[in-house]
Motif scaffolding. Structure first.
Motif, short mmCIF file in Angstrom:
data_model
loop_
_atom_site.label_atom_id
_atom_site.label_comp_id
_atom_site.label_asym_id
_atom_site.label_seq_id
_atom_site.Cartn_x
_atom_site.Cartn_y
_atom_site.Cartn_z
N VAL A 117 0.48 -1.10 0.09
CA VAL A 117 -0.12 0.07 0.03
C VAL A 117 0.71 1.45 -0.46
O VAL A 117 2.11 1.09 0.43
CB VAL A 117 -0.62 0.08 1.36
N PRO A 118 -0.08 2.39 -0.88
CA PRO A 118 1.03 3.90 -0.73
C PRO A 118 1.10 4.25 0.23
O PRO A 118 1.31 5.60 -0.08
CB PRO A 118 0.40 4.09 -1.95
N VAL A 119 1.09 3.84 1.81
CA VAL A 119 1.66 4.70 2.71
C VAL A 119 2.27 4.46 3.84
O VAL A 119 2.73 2.79 3.58
CB VAL A 119 -0.07 4.87 3.26
N HIS B 183 6.24 3.32 1.01
CA HIS B 183 5.05 1.69 1.19
C HIS B 183 4.74 1.30 2.47
O HIS B 183 6.37 1.29 2.73
CB HIS B 183 5.37 1.37 -0.46
N CYS C 199 -7.20 2.78 2.16
CA CYS C 199 -5.09 3.83 2.60
C CYS C 199 -4.89 4.54 1.10
O CYS C 199 -3.68 5.10 0.74
CB CYS C 199 -4.32 2.93 2.29
N THR C 200 -6.08 4.60 0.24
CA THR C 200 -6.03 5.68 -1.12
C THR C 200 -7.27 6.75 -0.24
O THR C 200 -7.21 7.31 -1.23
CB THR C 200 -6.01 4.92 -2.56
N ASP C 201 -8.23 6.52 0.22
CA ASP C 201 -9.19 7.29 0.84
C ASP C 201 -8.81 8.22 1.75
O ASP C 201 -8.78 8.17 2.31
CB ASP C 201 -10.65 5.87 0.87
#
Length: 163
Positions: A10-12, A104, A147-149
């Protein structure tokens, strides 16, 4: 005991990835397709080791589980206290590790379980691996979407500042 597992990047960062995984209602319902209703029990208001939660799944099944580990931002583990009659044991663990790409996280979710009655275990375990495998893949995909919301991320960031 059978185990099902799914991983996704995930990108976080790991701290934010962990915080997303611990969001509660109503934010949790935005990303978690498995949970229809979930809340803390015994007067708890935040997650932590020894805290219990009530969950009703999209299948209508109910479970009370207890956090057996809670180590932000790396992992969380839970075990079933009460649940569906066909589970003798059920446990879940979620791990969060930095990915090769900066900023990430690799999220890995794992469930282990034992079915009853013992005489039906071989068949029940095969069915359980199939059903839980499908559910964990759907659930981790929903988590990745969370994780993108922006709404989910804002709530997770608020949790981080409240610690």
């Amino acid at each position: 005991m059978p185990v099902v597992e799914a991983s996704i990047t995930v990108p976080v960062t790991p701290d934010l990835a962990f915080a997303v995984s611990q969001t509660t209602a109503p934010i949790r319902y935005r990303w978690d397709p498995f949970v229809r209703r979930q809340h803390f029990v015994d007067g708890a208001t935040v997650p932590g080791k020894g805290v219990r939660t009530y969950t009703r799944s999209r299948h209508g099944l109910r479970m009370v589980s207890e956090y057996v580990s809670f180590v932000p931002p790396t992992h969380v583990g839970m075990t079933m206290v009460r649940g569906p009659w066909f589970f003798e044991r059920f446990a879940g663990g979620w791990r969060f590790a930095p990915a090769a790409e900066s900023g990430h996280t690799v999220a890995t979710w794992r469930y282990s379980f034992r079915c009853r009655p013992a005489a039906l275990r071989p068949l029940a375990h095969r069915i359980g691996v199939w059903v839980l495998g499908r559910d964990i893949r759907r659930r981790i995909a929903g988590y990745a979407a969370g994780c993108t919301d922006p709404v989910v991320l804002a709530a997770a960031r608020e949790q981080l500042t409240d610690r």
